[in-house]
Structure formats: structure tokens, C-alpha cells
Design an enzyme around this catalytic site. Structure first.
Site, PDB file in Angstrom:
ATOM      1  N   HIS A 128      36.701  -7.232   8.878  1.00  0.00           N
ATOM      2  CA  HIS A 128      37.694  -6.183   8.620  1.00  0.00           C
ATOM      3  C   HIS A 128      36.709  -4.842   8.513  1.00  0.00           C
ATOM      4  O   HIS A 128      37.192  -3.833   7.801  1.00  0.00           O
ATOM      5  CB  HIS A 128      38.412  -6.189   7.220  1.00  0.00           C
ATOM      6  CG  HIS A 128      39.055  -7.432   7.131  1.00  0.00           C
ATOM      7  ND1 HIS A 128      40.379  -7.383   7.665  1.00  0.00           N
ATOM      8  CD2 HIS A 128      39.078  -8.369   6.582  1.00  0.00           C
ATOM      9  CE1 HIS A 128      40.902  -8.760   7.612  1.00  0.00           C
ATOM     10  NE2 HIS A 128      40.010  -9.404   6.826  1.00  0.00           N
ATOM     11  N   TRP A 159      10.100   8.918 -15.105  1.00  0.00           N
ATOM     12  CA  TRP A 159      11.064   8.564 -13.986  1.00  0.00           C
ATOM     13  C   TRP A 159      11.664   9.903 -13.740  1.00  0.00           C
ATOM     14  O   TRP A 159      12.478  10.141 -14.758  1.00  0.00           O
ATOM     15  CB  TRP A 159      11.978   7.641 -14.341  1.00  0.00           C
ATOM     16  CG  TRP A 159      12.956   7.412 -13.254  1.00  0.00           C
ATOM     17  CD1 TRP A 159      12.591   6.277 -12.274  1.00  0.00           C
ATOM     18  CD2 TRP A 159      14.343   7.562 -13.038  1.00  0.00           C
ATOM     19  NE1 TRP A 159      13.614   6.049 -11.502  1.00  0.00           N
ATOM     20  CE2 TRP A 159      14.612   6.930 -11.807  1.00  0.00           C
ATOM     21  CE3 TRP A 159      15.144   8.342 -13.745  1.00  0.00           C
ATOM     22  CZ2 TRP A 159      15.836   7.055 -11.377  1.00  0.00           C
ATOM     23  CZ3 TRP A 159      16.466   8.556 -13.310  1.00  0.00           C
ATOM     24  CH2 TRP A 159      16.851   7.718 -11.842  1.00  0.00           C
ATOM     25  N   LYS A 163      13.083   0.302 -15.061  1.00  0.00           N
ATOM     26  CA  LYS A 163      13.641  -0.858 -15.383  1.00  0.00           C
ATOM     27  C   LYS A 163      14.911  -0.842 -16.371  1.00  0.00           C
ATOM     28  O   LYS A 163      15.793  -1.291 -16.358  1.00  0.00           O
ATOM     29  CB  LYS A 163      12.702  -1.961 -15.980  1.00  0.00           C
ATOM     30  CG  LYS A 163      13.088  -3.216 -16.331  1.00  0.00           C
ATOM     31  CD  LYS A 163      12.269  -4.520 -16.151  1.00  0.00           C
ATOM     32  CE  LYS A 163      13.020  -5.695 -16.207  1.00  0.00           C
ATOM     33  NZ  LYS A 163      13.876  -6.084 -14.929  1.00  0.00           N
ATOM     34  N   GLU A 204      16.422  -2.966  -2.734  1.00  0.00           N
ATOM     35  CA  GLU A 204      15.695  -2.279  -4.012  1.00  0.00           C
ATOM     36  C   GLU A 204      14.153  -2.650  -3.491  1.00  0.00           C
ATOM     37  O   GLU A 204      13.153  -1.820  -4.048  1.00  0.00           O
ATOM     38  CB  GLU A 204      15.859  -2.701  -5.217  1.00  0.00           C
ATOM     39  CG  GLU A 204      15.813  -4.133  -5.620  1.00  0.00           C
ATOM     40  CD  GLU A 204      16.094  -3.970  -7.264  1.00  0.00           C
ATOM     41  OE1 GLU A 204      15.722  -3.232  -7.972  1.00  0.00           O
ATOM     42  OE2 GLU A 204      16.775  -5.406  -7.362  1.00  0.00           O
ATOM     43  N   LYS A 206      18.602  -7.335  -4.275  1.00  0.00           N
ATOM     44  CA  LYS A 206      17.359  -7.486  -4.395  1.00  0.00           C
ATOM     45  C   LYS A 206      16.621  -7.010  -3.123  1.00  0.00           C
ATOM     46  O   LYS A 206      15.487  -6.519  -3.052  1.00  0.00           O
ATOM     47  CB  LYS A 206      16.934  -8.928  -4.404  1.00  0.00           C
ATOM     48  CG  LYS A 206      16.939  -9.628  -5.828  1.00  0.00           C
ATOM     49  CD  LYS A 206      16.387  -9.042  -6.984  1.00  0.00           C
ATOM     50  CE  LYS A 206      17.324  -8.021  -7.810  1.00  0.00           C
ATOM     51  NZ  LYS A 206      17.678  -8.504  -8.987  1.00  0.00           N
ATOM     52  N   GLU A 266      23.822 -10.226  -5.166  1.00  0.00           N
ATOM     53  CA  GLU A 266      22.586 -10.284  -5.770  1.00  0.00           C
ATOM     54  C   GLU A 266      21.532 -10.107  -4.744  1.00  0.00           C
ATOM     55  O   GLU A 266      20.464  -9.556  -4.951  1.00  0.00           O
ATOM     56  CB  GLU A 266      22.543 -11.166  -7.015  1.00  0.00           C
ATOM     57  CG  GLU A 266      20.982 -11.723  -7.291  1.00  0.00           C
ATOM     58  CD  GLU A 266      20.614 -10.556  -8.133  1.00  0.00           C
ATOM     59  OE1 GLU A 266      20.933  -9.436  -8.463  1.00  0.00           O
ATOM     60  OE2 GLU A 266      19.233 -10.840  -8.660  1.00  0.00           O
ATOM     61  N   ARG A 279       9.112   1.516 -17.003  1.00  0.00           N
ATOM     62  CA  ARG A 279       9.974   2.512 -17.352  1.00  0.00           C
ATOM     63  C   ARG A 279      10.325   3.927 -16.556  1.00  0.00           C
ATOM     64  O   ARG A 279      11.099   4.450 -16.571  1.00  0.00           O
ATOM     65  CB  ARG A 279      10.018   3.040 -18.590  1.00  0.00           C
ATOM     66  CG  ARG A 279      10.358   1.806 -19.952  1.00  0.00           C
ATOM     67  CD  ARG A 279      10.044   2.537 -21.103  1.00  0.00           C
ATOM     68  NE  ARG A 279      10.966   1.679 -22.143  1.00  0.00           N
ATOM     69  CZ  ARG A 279      12.244   1.992 -22.242  1.00  0.00           C
ATOM     70  NH1 ARG A 279      12.673   3.384 -22.212  1.00  0.00           N
ATOM     71  NH2 ARG A 279      12.903   1.603 -23.386  1.00  0.00           N
ATOM     72  N   CYS A 321      11.552   6.333 -18.596  1.00  0.00           N
ATOM     73  CA  CYS A 321      10.585   7.191 -19.065  1.00  0.00           C
ATOM     74  C   CYS A 321      10.092   6.308 -20.085  1.00  0.00           C
ATOM     75  O   CYS A 321      10.872   5.910 -21.116  1.00  0.00           O
ATOM     76  CB  CYS A 321      10.820   8.389 -19.608  1.00  0.00           C
ATOM     77  SG  CYS A 321      11.274   9.390 -18.035  1.00  0.00           S
ATOM     78  N   ASN A 328      12.247  11.257 -23.096  1.00  0.00           N
ATOM     79  CA  ASN A 328      12.952  10.345 -22.271  1.00  0.00           C
ATOM     80  C   ASN A 328      14.736  10.840 -22.751  1.00  0.00           C
ATOM     81  O   ASN A 328      15.023  10.850 -23.683  1.00  0.00           O
ATOM     82  CB  ASN A 328      12.683   9.088 -22.669  1.00  0.00           C
ATOM     83  CG  ASN A 328      13.717   7.904 -22.371  1.00  0.00           C
ATOM     84  OD1 ASN A 328      14.391   8.022 -21.249  1.00  0.00           O
ATOM     85  ND2 ASN A 328      13.864   6.872 -23.162  1.00  0.00           N
ATOM     86  N   GLY A 329      15.442  10.932 -21.561  1.00  0.00           N
ATOM     87  CA  GLY A 329      16.609  11.311 -21.635  1.00  0.00           C
ATOM     88  C   GLY A 329      16.941  12.436 -21.040  1.00  0.00           C
ATOM     89  O   GLY A 329      16.121  12.737 -19.964  1.00  0.00           O
TER      90      GLY A 329
HETATM   91  C1  F6R Z   1      18.272  -4.947 -10.252  1.00  0.00           C
HETATM   92  C2  F6R Z   1      18.158  -4.527 -11.568  1.00  0.00           C
HETATM   93  C3  F6R Z   1      19.250  -3.499 -11.879  1.00  0.00           C
HETATM   94  C4  F6R Z   1      19.610  -3.851 -13.489  1.00  0.00           C
HETATM   95  C5  F6R Z   1      20.525  -2.722 -13.952  1.00  0.00           C
HETATM   96  C6  F6R Z   1      21.236  -3.226 -15.326  1.00  0.00           C
HETATM   97  O1  F6R Z   1      17.152  -5.812  -9.874  1.00  0.00           O
HETATM   98  O2  F6R Z   1      17.369  -4.880 -12.147  1.00  0.00           O
HETATM   99  O3  F6R Z   1      20.307  -3.322 -11.112  1.00  0.00           O
HETATM  100  O4  F6R Z   1      20.288  -4.977 -13.552  1.00  0.00           O
HETATM  101  O5  F6R Z   1      19.791  -1.520 -13.955  1.00  0.00           O
HETATM  102  O6  F6R Z   1      20.082  -3.260 -16.270  1.00  0.00           O
HETATM  103  P1  F6R Z   1      20.319  -3.989 -17.621  1.00  0.00           P
HETATM  104  O7  F6R Z   1      20.659  -5.461 -17.307  1.00  0.00           O
HETATM  105  O8  F6R Z   1      19.177  -3.984 -18.424  1.00  0.00           O
HETATM  106  O9  F6R Z   1      21.708  -3.380 -18.274  1.00  0.00           O
END
Ligand code: F6R
Length: 593
Positions: free
Chosen positions: A484, A76, A588, A468, A465, A461, A28, A2, A100-101
Site C-alpha cells: 500500500h 543530553w 536512556k 537507533e 533497534k 521493535e 542518561r 541528564c 536535568n529537565g
Molecule cells: C529503545 C528504547 C526506548 C525506550 C523508551 C521508553 O531501545 O530504549 O524507545 O523504550 O524511551 O522508555 P521507558 O520504557 O523507560 O519508559
């Protein structure tokens, strides 16, 4: 999670600043957006829309607003569906709030307010704060005291701002657990409270970050000023810092999306990380290392484990922050606790770090935002040099994280930055036909990403990616682990991305690839040019396609592989027509548990 912005000004165009800040804050959360403001007659007005900020912008442009005070929010969703009723701001008797929270005791407060006669229109936890403040005003308190009382009754984490139509010259903010910054415009005509520096990037050059339990009162008299009160209601001075976020950071610089721009910055980020690394940490004095993080940052930690154990010979544990903080972990003396976070605001990572500190251990944060909560609370900070990352899916930050850790443990002198830069650039400039490959992948029902050794964390990773961004299930697996259980899923609609540079694990991953092909699975093999002669068995097999990276030193393969899997996810999502910068359901900065 948010985004929050609010403004108090001598000018009557605060809606322009609110909307432009909300556009920058969209990373956000983008479930809904809204503003509340006092009009020329000091009447509270509100505009809310479901979906992206652009819809709110359209609605605001039609409204011809003249206002000197207002608040705005991008949501969010936590409590309640994505509807206009649940969109912020929430109001009660002339009070408007954005938040926010999470307010943990909102049910209890809501019941109390319902018994006082308040009717709720949303399912959110936030609406209680508006009603609570209104209720205190009704009982005779002024706006500031009513707000302070309300905040004192809340349990949970929050950043909240509030306005009240009978106090048109007062803007209030409160912080506990979620970040909040206040700043004044260079011409001193406007003041802002926001959830981060990005929101304030064109509005204020100098910022003050609130600390836990702080309340800020912004007032407009002969001049605009603000006063910060701590938890004990004492007036306090908090340090001012420069707002380093620039307009260039916030622009796509000609790229079609932020994510593509950020992937194309990966080589520059590696160089900058190397050049600016000046930390002198004697890692040899630690018996072991614990790395704690979430998401992509966690995968940077998994990769670090391989490197640190191989090159520095120090045992490493890597933990998901949300598990670590609640599992009664036994903390080890003489361990280096490293917390990795791009945003520096991830609540689980922050709380895990606090737990370690409370137990008397020293903490080290590897963060990209040096004004963030994690950076401010850690004992030692290593700033990763990724620059501002706007795309919701983390990309270039991962490169900065893994290189910073590699430098920390093996030393700059043992790293060939030219080779790393070249490796990343060779992927960016290779002219791979990603559009065609992505089109093929887009038809997959699900994905496996497999790898061994340092290719395994990159497989994790890669899977994160692609899931998501394309909303298709994907799993990252150690190549040797498929048989397995997971291999049961393989059929002609499942794609496996096999990461197999010509290193010590090559032959083994190739055997695992054959096991997949034997079951009609489709494979995209990412390997290196020096492996060409060893791939004869795949000739004439239509189910496998190979992509060749340039040959390199083993320890640098993760860099080229990272850039490649980022591009692959990017183009696959694009070919499906999805919004890569704002994938659905995500935000994010994850400031809720
Ligand atoms: C994936 C992504 C998330 C962040 C995770 C941690 O593409 O962006 O998995 O890596 O939310 O975020 P930070 O690094 O900001 O603690």
C-alpha cells in the site's frame, strides 16, 4: 535525561566519587560532562568536556583536586548545541548549578537578568538558575533562601543541585518533575544528591527520594545531615528505602558491552519474571484495557494487544503516551489503564498516567525500577524483573514486560516457562553466524522489518533497534501493508527482515516476501525449522537468506524472535564500528517531553 551527582564530605576527595558516579550515569546522556567544586581555598572551580565522561575523567586526573564539596553532570542536550559553553555546571558569582529537565520560562528570566547586567555565556535554559540565585544573594538573601526563591520562580520540570563558594558546608537540591534522591554514606562522612539510585550505587545504601516541589538542604556541621522542605516550606520526613543497585548490576560481567550482556540475560529474565510473579489481578472485571507507553515499551503494549484480545477476549487500545496526553482522549469507565516503562521516569508516560488519575481512574504501572516516579505514583505496580538495564537500547526489559503481561492475562498455569526459556536459549546458543549476516546487512541503504500477527510488534521493535543502533532508516510494517505504498522504496539496496515463523500467517508473509524479491529487494527470512519443506521456491535465489528457529507453540515465537532481532541489531551496529551501549543522540531515561 541528564545525570546529576553531587557530594558534600569531610574527606577531600569528592572528585573521585563524582567521576565514578558520572560514569555510571552516562546512560542518561553523553553529549558533554562537567564538574564544579570548591578548592582548598573555597574558590569555585569548574572542568567541562565535550563527549563522554572518559574525557572529563582524563581532565580531572590532571587537575589534582582536593575538594570536600562538588557537583557533576552528564548532558543530553536540549537547549543549545553540544559545546563546552553549553556543558554544565553553569556558574554565576560563585554559585554553580547542574540541572536535568527544562525551564520553560527561561527566556523571560534571562531577559530580566540581562537587564540587571548579567552576561550569559551559554544557550542553555539552566544558566538562568545560576544567575537568578546569584542575583538573590546579591540582594541580601543567604544561599538557601536565594535558592528557594529562584526555584519558586521556575516553570517547567527540573532536578537541580547547587553549591556556593561562600557556603562551603551546604549542598542544595530541588525536584519538580525530574527524579532526585539523597543519601548518606555508611561511614556517615559524606552525603550525596543524585538523579538516581544507579549514581549512588557504591556511595549510599539508603536513599530518600524527594517528592514534587521538595528542596533538600545538606549541611556539614558536627555531622553530615539533610533537611527536606516541601512546597509550602515545611520540614518533612520522606521515607528511606534501600538502594538495591549493586556493583554486579553495574558491571559487564565479562561481556564486551552492556547490551550484549543484557541480551544474554533474556532467558534468565524470563525465568525470573515467571518465578517472582505473585500478583493476583482479576482482569475479567474490566470491560477494556488501555496500554500507554513510549518506544520499546509501547511495542510491548502492541504485542500485549494481540495476546489479550486472543486469549482474554478483552478489547485493548494501545497509545503512544506523548499523543495520548494531549489529544483530549475520552477516558472509559471500567477500563484498566496500564502504563509500561522500563525506567519509570519517562515524562510522557508519567504525565499520561497523572492525567488518567486526575480523571478519577485507577492506574497500573508495569515498571522495572520500583523506586521510580511512575512506580511511586501508580495505584498498582507490577515490577518487571529485568534487573538493572544499562545499555541505552532496551532489550531484556522488553522480555520482562511482555511476559508479565502474558502472565497477568492468561495466568501462570497456562504458560510453559521451560518452553520460553528454551526458545530464547536456542537463539543465544544456536551459533548463528551473526557477524557474517550483519556484515551483509550493514551494506543496506534502509531496512524493512515485516511480520503478521504477533510477529508484527516484534518487527516494530526490530526496526527501532536497528535504526537507533546503526543510524540507518528502518521501518516496521505489517507484511500485508507493504504493497500500500512502502514497496515503492524496494530495490537492490534495501533489506527486508521478514519474521515468519510457521504459524497461521506463514503463507501470507511468504507471499509478501516474494513480492519483495520480485523487485530485487534483499530478504533475510527468519522462520522456523518446520517451515523448511515449504521454502523450495527460494532455492537458488541469491537475494534471500533464511535463518531457522526451533519449532514452538505459536504464543512463544515472540520471545525467540525478540532475542534474534536484538542480536541482529547488535552485530550490525558492531560491524559498522558504532558504540552500541551509547548510540548517538540518545539517552536512556527520557525525562523531557
Ligand atoms: C529503545 C528504547 C526506548 C525506550 C523508551 C521508553 O531501545 O530504549 O524507545 O523504550 O524511551 O522508555 P521507558 O520504557 O523507560 O519508559
Amino acid at each position: 535525561m541528564c545525570g546529576i551527582i553531587s557530594a558534600l564530605s569531610y574527606e577531600n576527595n569528592v572528585s573521585d566519587s563524582l567521576i565514578s558516579a558520572l560514569s555510571r550515569l552516562e546512560y542518561r546522556g553523553y553529549d558533554s560532562a562537567g564538574i564544579a567544586y570548591l578548592d582548598e581555598n573555597s574558590q569555585l572551580q569548574r572542568i567541562r568536556t565535550v563527549g563522554k565522561v572518559q574525557y572529563l575523567r582524563n581532565a580531572v586526573e590532571k587537575s589534582n583536586i582536593n575538594s570536600c564539596i562538588g557537583i557533576g553532570h552528564t548532558r543530553w542536550a536540549t537547549h543549545g548545541k553540544v559545546t563546552e559553553f553549553n556543558a554544565h555546571p553553569h556558574v554565576a558569582d560563585g554559585v554553580a548549578i547542574v540541572h536535568n529537565g527544562i525551564i520553560e520560562n527561561y527566556q523571560e528570566l534571562r531577559q530580566k537578568l540581562v537587564s540587571e547586567g548579567y552576561k550569559f555565556e551559554s544557550e542553555t535554559d539552566t544558566e538562568v538558575v545560576a544567575k537568578l540565585t546569584a542575583s538573590h544573594i546579591k540582594s541580601g538573601k543567604n544561599f538557601v533562601d536565594a535558592f528557594k526563591h529562584s526555584i519558586g520562580e521556575l516553570i517547567g520540570t527540573f532536578a537541580i543541585v547547587a553549591i556556593y563558594e561562600k557556603s562551603p558546608d551546604t549542598l542544595l537540591g530541588a525536584k519538580k518533575g525530574s527524579p532526585m534522591a539523597v543519601g548518606i554514606s555508611p561511614d556517615k562522612k559524606s552525603a550525596y544528591i543524585a538523579s538516581d539510585a544507579v549514581a549512588l550505587s557504591t556511595l549510599a545504601d539508603e536513599l530518600t527520594y524527594l517528592e514534587e516541589g521538595d528542596i533538600v538542604v545538606v549541611t556539614k556541621g558536627e555531622q553530615i545531615s539533610y533537611t527536606i522542605f516541601d512546597m509550602q516550606n515545611n520540614i518533612v520526613n520522606r521515607q528511606k528505602v534501600l538502594n538495591k543497585v549493586s556493583l554486579t548490576d553495574m558491571s559487564k560481567s565479562g561481556y564486551e558491552t552492556f547490551m550484549l550482556k543484557e541480551i544474554y540475560e533474556e532467558a534468565i529474565v524470563a525465568r525470573r519474571t515467571y518465578d517472582s510473579y505473585k500478583y493476583d489481578i482479576d482482569v475479567s472485571k474490566f470491560d477494556n484495557v488501555s496500554i500507554i507507553a513510549c518506544g520499546t515499551s509501547f511495542y510491548a503494549g502492541v504485542l500485549a494487544k494481540y495476546w489479550i484480545e486472543k486469549y482474554a477476549k478483552i478489547p485493548v487500545d494501545v497509545e503512544i503516551a506523548s499523543e495520548f496526553r494531549y489529544r483530549n482522549a475520552v477516558l472509559r469507565k471500567n477500563s484498566l489503564y496500564i502504563f509500561i516503562s522500563q525506567s519509570g521516569e519517562t515524562i510522557d508516560t508519567l504525565c499520561a498516567m497523572r492525567l488518567v488519575k486526575e480523571n478519577g481512574m485507577k492506574t497500573m504501572a508495569l515498571v522495572n525500577v520500583d523506586s521510580s516516579s511512575i512506580a511511586r505514583e501508580a495505584d498498582y505496580v507490577i515490577k518487571t524483573e529485568a534487573g538493572v538495564e544499562i545499555g541505552v537500547a532496551s532489550t531484556k526489559a522488553f522480555i520482562a514486560q511482555i511476559l508479565s503481561i502474558l502472565i497477568m492475562f492468561i495466568g501462570k498455569e497456562n504458560i510453559n516457562i521451560d518452553a520460553i526459556e528454551k526458545a530464547i536459549n536456542s537463539v543465544l546458543n544456536a551459533g548463528f553466524d551473526f557477524a557474517r549476516i550483519a556484515k551483509k546487512l550493514a551494506g543496506g541503504r534502509s531496512f524493512f522489518y515485516i511480520g503478521r500477527g504477533t510477529s508484527y510488534p516484534i518487527a516494530l521493535e526490530g526496526a527501532l533497534k536497528i535504526k537507533e543502533l546503526t543510524y540507518v532508516s528502518a521501518e516496521g510494517y505489517p507484511s500485508g501493508e507493504l504493497k500500500h505504498g512502502p514497496i515503492a522504496i524496494i530495490d537492490e539496496d534495501v533489506f527486508t527482515i521478514a519474521l515468519a515463523p510457521f504459524d497461521q500467517y506463514f503463507e501470507k508473509t511468504i507471499s509478501n516476501t516474494q513480492e519483495i524479491l520480485a523487485r530485487d529487494g534483499k530478504v533475510l527470512l527468519i522462520t522456523t525449522e518446520d517451515a523448511t519443506a515449504s521454502l523450495g521456491m527460494f532455492k537458488n535465489n541469491a537475494n534471500i537468506e533464511c535463518v531457522f528457529l526451533k519449532q514452538n507453540e505459536d504464543k512463544y515465537y515472540p520471545f525467540a524472535l525478540t532475542t534474534l532481532i536484538h542480536l541482529l541489531a547488535y552485530y550490525t551496529a558492531k560491524s559498522k564500528g558504532y558504540d552500541v551501549d551509547k548510540p548517538r543522540n540518545l539517552a536512556k531515561s527520557v525525562t523531557v517531553e
